[in-house]
Design a protein around this motif. Structure first.
Motif, PDB file in Angstrom:
ATOM      1  N   MET A 212      -2.656 -20.678  42.947  1.00 19.36           N
ATOM      2  CA  MET A 212      -1.932 -21.561  42.033  1.00 19.36           C
ATOM      3  C   MET A 212      -2.131 -23.013  42.494  1.00 19.36           C
ATOM      4  O   MET A 212      -1.972 -23.317  43.661  1.00 19.36           O
ATOM      5  N   LYS A 213      -2.477 -23.881  41.547  1.00 17.78           N
ATOM      6  CA  LYS A 213      -2.641 -25.295  41.867  1.00 17.78           C
ATOM      7  C   LYS A 213      -1.279 -25.865  42.278  1.00 17.78           C
ATOM      8  O   LYS A 213      -0.253 -25.469  41.711  1.00 17.78           O
ATOM      9  N   ASN A 214      -1.280 -26.775  43.216  1.00 16.51           N
ATOM     10  CA  ASN A 214       0.016 -27.320  43.629  1.00 16.51           C
ATOM     11  C   ASN A 214       0.555 -28.266  42.550  1.00 16.51           C
ATOM     12  O   ASN A 214      -0.188 -28.732  41.676  1.00 16.51           O
ATOM     13  N   PHE A 215       1.850 -28.527  42.621  1.00 14.28           N
ATOM     14  CA  PHE A 215       2.503 -29.341  41.591  1.00 14.28           C
ATOM     15  C   PHE A 215       3.712 -30.018  42.219  1.00 14.28           C
ATOM     16  O   PHE A 215       4.151 -29.637  43.307  1.00 14.28           O
ATOM     17  N   GLU A 216       4.210 -30.983  41.503  1.00 11.30           N
ATOM     18  CA  GLU A 216       5.458 -31.620  41.916  1.00 11.30           C
ATOM     19  C   GLU A 216       6.601 -30.826  41.301  1.00 11.30           C
ATOM     20  O   GLU A 216       6.518 -30.413  40.144  1.00 11.30           O
ATOM     21  N   TYR A 217       7.633 -30.601  42.069  1.00 18.42           N
ATOM     22  CA  TYR A 217       8.778 -29.824  41.584  1.00 18.42           C
ATOM     23  C   TYR A 217       9.987 -30.739  41.481  1.00 18.42           C
ATOM     24  O   TYR A 217      10.366 -31.382  42.463  1.00 18.42           O
ATOM     25  N   VAL A 218      10.543 -30.826  40.277  1.00 19.51           N
ATOM     26  CA  VAL A 218      11.762 -31.626  40.137  1.00 19.51           C
ATOM     27  C   VAL A 218      12.831 -30.762  39.494  1.00 19.51           C
ATOM     28  O   VAL A 218      12.536 -29.885  38.688  1.00 19.51           O
ATOM     29  N   SER A 219      14.065 -31.010  39.878  1.00 17.13           N
ATOM     30  CA  SER A 219      15.169 -30.243  39.334  1.00 17.13           C
ATOM     31  C   SER A 219      16.015 -31.183  38.491  1.00 17.13           C
ATOM     32  O   SER A 219      16.560 -32.153  38.997  1.00 17.13           O
ATOM     33  N   ALA A 220      16.081 -30.911  37.195  1.00 20.14           N
ATOM     34  CA  ALA A 220      16.780 -31.829  36.294  1.00 20.14           C
ATOM     35  C   ALA A 220      18.271 -31.522  36.269  1.00 20.14           C
ATOM     36  O   ALA A 220      18.652 -30.372  36.067  1.00 20.14           O
ATOM     37  N   PRO A 221      19.114 -32.555  36.471  1.00 21.75           N
ATOM     38  CA  PRO A 221      20.561 -32.305  36.484  1.00 21.75           C
ATOM     39  C   PRO A 221      21.148 -32.135  35.088  1.00 21.75           C
ATOM     40  O   PRO A 221      22.217 -31.546  34.938  1.00 21.75           O
ATOM     41  N   ASN A 222      20.482 -32.666  34.063  1.00 17.16           N
ATOM     42  CA  ASN A 222      21.020 -32.539  32.701  1.00 17.16           C
ATOM     43  C   ASN A 222      19.879 -32.589  31.688  1.00 17.16           C
ATOM     44  O   ASN A 222      18.734 -32.857  32.036  1.00 17.16           O
ATOM     45  N   LEU A 223      20.242 -32.347  30.421  1.00 15.39           N
ATOM     46  CA  LEU A 223      19.232 -32.259  29.367  1.00 15.39           C
ATOM     47  C   LEU A 223      18.426 -33.541  29.220  1.00 15.39           C
ATOM     48  O   LEU A 223      17.193 -33.508  29.117  1.00 15.39           O
ATOM     49  N   ALA A 224      19.134 -34.684  29.192  1.00 14.04           N
ATOM     50  CA  ALA A 224      18.460 -35.961  28.977  1.00 14.04           C
ATOM     51  C   ALA A 224      17.405 -36.191  30.062  1.00 14.04           C
ATOM     52  O   ALA A 224      16.274 -36.606  29.783  1.00 14.04           O
ATOM     53  N   SER A 225      17.790 -35.876  31.290  1.00 11.67           N
ATOM     54  CA  SER A 225      16.873 -36.077  32.405  1.00 11.67           C
ATOM     55  C   SER A 225      15.677 -35.128  32.303  1.00 11.67           C
ATOM     56  O   SER A 225      14.531 -35.516  32.564  1.00 11.67           O
ATOM     57  N   ALA A 226      15.932 -33.891  31.889  1.00  8.29           N
ATOM     58  CA  ALA A 226      14.836 -32.923  31.755  1.00  8.29           C
ATOM     59  C   ALA A 226      13.829 -33.408  30.713  1.00  8.29           C
ATOM     60  O   ALA A 226      12.610 -33.343  30.932  1.00  8.29           O
ATOM     61  N   ILE A 227      14.345 -33.917  29.603  1.00  8.80           N
ATOM     62  CA  ILE A 227      13.454 -34.371  28.523  1.00  8.80           C
ATOM     63  C   ILE A 227      12.615 -35.565  28.996  1.00  8.80           C
ATOM     64  O   ILE A 227      11.412 -35.627  28.759  1.00  8.80           O
ATOM     65  N   THR A 228      13.244 -36.479  29.714  1.00  8.29           N
ATOM     66  CA  THR A 228      12.504 -37.613  30.275  1.00  8.29           C
ATOM     67  C   THR A 228      11.409 -37.124  31.233  1.00  8.29           C
ATOM     68  O   THR A 228      10.262 -37.588  31.175  1.00  8.29           O
ATOM     69  N   GLN A 229      11.775 -36.188  32.097  1.00  5.70           N
ATOM     70  CA  GLN A 229      10.800 -35.664  33.070  1.00  5.70           C
ATOM     71  C   GLN A 229       9.632 -34.971  32.379  1.00  5.70           C
ATOM     72  O   GLN A 229       8.503 -35.033  32.836  1.00  5.70           O
ATOM     73  N   LEU A 230       9.928 -34.293  31.268  1.00  2.00           N
ATOM     74  CA  LEU A 230       8.883 -33.543  30.569  1.00  2.00           C
ATOM     75  C   LEU A 230       7.913 -34.458  29.812  1.00  2.00           C
ATOM     76  O   LEU A 230       6.819 -34.040  29.447  1.00  2.00           O
ATOM     77  N   GLN A 231       8.329 -35.705  29.589  1.00  4.12           N
ATOM     78  CA  GLN A 231       7.436 -36.641  28.893  1.00  4.12           C
ATOM     79  C   GLN A 231       6.259 -37.063  29.772  1.00  4.12           C
ATOM     80  O   GLN A 231       5.238 -37.494  29.269  1.00  4.12           O
ATOM     81  N   GLY A 232       6.435 -36.912  31.070  1.00  7.05           N
ATOM     82  CA  GLY A 232       5.358 -37.280  31.992  1.00  7.05           C
ATOM     83  C   GLY A 232       4.124 -36.433  31.730  1.00  7.05           C
ATOM     84  O   GLY A 232       4.208 -35.376  31.119  1.00  7.05           O
ATOM     85  N   SER A 233       2.993 -36.909  32.214  1.00  7.48           N
ATOM     86  CA  SER A 233       1.754 -36.205  31.876  1.00  7.48           C
ATOM     87  C   SER A 233       1.743 -34.809  32.481  1.00  7.48           C
ATOM     88  O   SER A 233       2.077 -34.612  33.641  1.00  7.48           O
ATOM     89  N   ASN A 234       1.378 -33.852  31.678  1.00  6.16           N
ATOM     90  CA  ASN A 234       1.182 -32.466  32.114  1.00  6.16           C
ATOM     91  C   ASN A 234       2.362 -31.879  32.887  1.00  6.16           C
ATOM     92  O   ASN A 234       2.206 -31.370  33.993  1.00  6.16           O
ATOM     93  N   SER A 235       3.540 -31.959  32.278  1.00  9.66           N
ATOM     94  CA  SER A 235       4.726 -31.348  32.869  1.00  9.66           C
ATOM     95  C   SER A 235       5.086 -30.094  32.103  1.00  9.66           C
ATOM     96  O   SER A 235       4.845 -30.002  30.897  1.00  9.66           O
ATOM     97  N   LYS A 236       5.676 -29.141  32.796  1.00  6.22           N
ATOM     98  CA  LYS A 236       6.135 -27.918  32.134  1.00  6.22           C
ATOM     99  C   LYS A 236       7.564 -27.629  32.556  1.00  6.22           C
ATOM    100  O   LYS A 236       7.944 -27.850  33.711  1.00  6.22           O
ATOM    101  N   ALA A 237       8.333 -27.078  31.611  1.00  7.66           N
ATOM    102  CA  ALA A 237       9.704 -26.680  31.911  1.00  7.66           C
ATOM    103  C   ALA A 237       9.703 -25.327  32.605  1.00  7.66           C
ATOM    104  O   ALA A 237       8.927 -24.444  32.257  1.00  7.66           O
ATOM    105  N   LEU A 238      10.579 -25.172  33.588  1.00 10.26           N
ATOM    106  CA  LEU A 238      10.672 -23.925  34.352  1.00 10.26           C
ATOM    107  C   LEU A 238      12.098 -23.383  34.275  1.00 10.26           C
ATOM    108  O   LEU A 238      13.049 -24.057  34.655  1.00 10.26           O
ATOM    109  N   ALA A 239      12.219 -22.157  33.762  1.00 14.26           N
ATOM    110  CA  ALA A 239      13.531 -21.479  33.817  1.00 14.26           C
ATOM    111  C   ALA A 239      13.346 -20.257  34.714  1.00 14.26           C
ATOM    112  O   ALA A 239      13.236 -20.387  35.928  1.00 14.26           O
TER     113      ALA A 239
END
Lengths: 323, 163
Positions: free
Chosen positions: A1-28
């Motif tokens: 698996m290629k390495n990646f940056e891992y961020v944990s979003a505290p709320n919806l608004a923050s998750a959406i902002t984080q996902l706007q970055g290039s090549n981001s994926k949501a993880l549940a």
């Protein structure tokens, strides 16, 4: 698996902002995404963990409807007493999904948004049409698990068990993001891919499923979820059917008949619904409804059996509900 | 907000012990257990959530450690096969697997045992069908299934008698 940056979003608004970055994926739950990342079908630079987001959690009874947060696991849906009592087809669909280990990790939102199981799509060395290539290899290749309805340029089927059950229950999905925002009927959430949009839901790259709400069924409402698999358990549906009927006396009032495993999206069989509406169910009517459900089917070389299977599953489900 | 891409320190609670490891975000729980912590009882079979050999308990529930990122297990209780025997004495499920001849090559066994342990923790008197359902997500290519079910029934009885 290629390495990646891992961020944990505290709320919806923050998750959406984080996902706007290039090549981001949501993880549940990660049970689908990680398999694609290991095969390098998806190679995100950043994973945005959603699991701390409060707005996406919990199962709530809001008087006239039930709310299920997108982070609710399949195990929680399967074992929730209220869901089992009031929405048995949803509990049945969760019960029939995957294995214990996967249900403990996999979430409602992930189940709805999961990728297709087509072996050409899942092959790391093939760039099929859905992955931006020229060709849907399944159309001329091994297509025994593929679609018989919908005529889409990619013939992989939508694999979710929960989706047909939720659509039969008239569920509404809550979305949050840049491109889509607000409530949408779950039936409209799923789309057949086309040249303009090679994807299977209306979600844009930074949009999220927040949860679903299901209206309270009428007292006369009954439902069933049947799933046909290659083995008895832990398998994707060859064909599944979710049926929810409201009865008016001995007659069928409103009907929802939704097929899984037959098209690129959960397939609402409206013509089959029309056959039984206002009528008293019996063997020949159920047979007629089954035939109507697959009337427009155009199978490929290896999946003609699905036409018969879908027809008979619809019939069986209707007769079970008429007992 | 937690951000990590290079190696970072992650605190795990494995088999009742606090452990700190330095890992990249892509490290799966399976590799963290086997490589970083030397707990090789948990097996790597398919590494894609299809075989169940890597089953461990997270907060008491069976999960595939190959499809779990270690970085996401911070503050979660993880239990592996190494935690079952106590003071040199096998856990009743382990004992029953030997007694009932529930393995041949043994590669799937730690995963099977963890799934059954999780079941018996929740349901001390399971039926045969409860057991079959509990190990649905654990494949055995030797085909030892009938004896795996017998072992689980026998372990349940032994546990009810007090181990």
């Amino acid at each position: 698996m290629k390495n990646f940056e891992y961020v944990s979003a505290p709320n919806l608004a923050s998750a959406i902002t984080q996902l706007q970055g290039s090549n981001s994926k949501a993880l549940a739950g990660g049970t689908d995404l990680l398999t694609e990342m290991k095969e390098r079908i998806k190679t995100p630079d950043r994973l945005v963990n959603l699991k701390s987001i409060h707005e996406m959690q919990g199962v709530r009874d809001d008087k006239d409807k039930l709310w299920i947060g997108a982070l609710t696991t399949l195990s929680e849906i399967e074992s929730h007493r209220f869901i089992a009592e009031r929405y048995p087809i949803l509990a049945q669909a969760a019960y029939l999904t995957a294995s214990h280990q996967l249900r403990n990790a996999g979430t409602l939102g992930g189940n709805l948004c999961q990728s297709v199981r087509c072996w050409y799509y899942r092959h790391p060395d093939l760039t099929c049409w859905l992955k931006g290539g020229e060709t849907c290899y399944a159309q001329e290749g091994i297509n025994r698990h593929h679609a018989i309805l919908g005529n889409a340029p990619c013939i992989a089927v939508q694999p979710s068990d929960l989706a047909p059950a939720l659509i039969a229950l008239d569920a509404v999905v809550r979305l949050k993001g840049d491109e889509v925002d607000g409530d949408l009927s779950l039936d409209e959430f799923f789309v057949l891919p086309d040249e303009g949009l090679r994807q299977r839901t209306v979600l844009g790259k930074s949009d999220l499923v927040v949860g679903v709400s299901i209206p309270k069924p009428a007292a006369s409402s009954r439902g069933i979820y049947l799933k046909s698999m290659e083995r008895e358990d832990w398998s994707f549906a060859l064909v599944s059917v979710a049926v929810q009927l409201n009865f008016a006396g001995s007659k069928v009032g409103t009907a929802r008949i939704v097929l899984g495993g037959v098209a690129g999206k959960p397939w609402r069989a409206k013509s089959a619904e029309a056959v039984i509406q206002g009528k008293v169910l019996n063997d020949s009517l159920a047979e007629e409804a089954g035939a109507a459900a697959v009337a427009g089917a155009s199978p490929f070389e290896h999946n003609g059996y699905k036409v018969v299977l879908a027809k008979n599953l619809v019939k069986r489900a209707l007769l079970e509900l008429n007992k | 907000m937690l951000k990590a891409s290079a190696k970072s320190l992650v605190q795990l609670q494995v088999n009742g012990q606090a452990q700190e490891i330095s890992i990249e975000p892509r490290r799966t729980l399976l590799d963290a257990l086997r490589v970083d912590l030397g707990l090789t009882g948990t097996k790597k079979g398919c590494d894609e959530g299809t075989c169940g050999a890597c089953t461990v308990l997270k907060e008491g529930k069976p999960v595939y450690s190959c499809l779990t990122l270690a970085i996401e297990c911070e503050h979660s209780r993880i239990e592996t096969i190494e935690n079952l025997a106590k003071d040199g004495k096998m856990h009743p499920v382990q004992f029953a697997f030997i007694e009932q001849d529930a393995l041949q090559c043994g590669f799937c066994t730690p995963g099977q045992i963890m799934s059954i342990k999780a079941l018996l923790d929740q349901n001390p008197k399971p039926t045969e069908s409860d057991i079959k359902r509990a190990v649905t997500g654990n494949l055995c290519r030797c085909g030892a299934y009938p004896n795996i079910v017998k072992a689980a029934l026998s372990a349940a009885e032994r546990l009810r008698r007090g181990g």
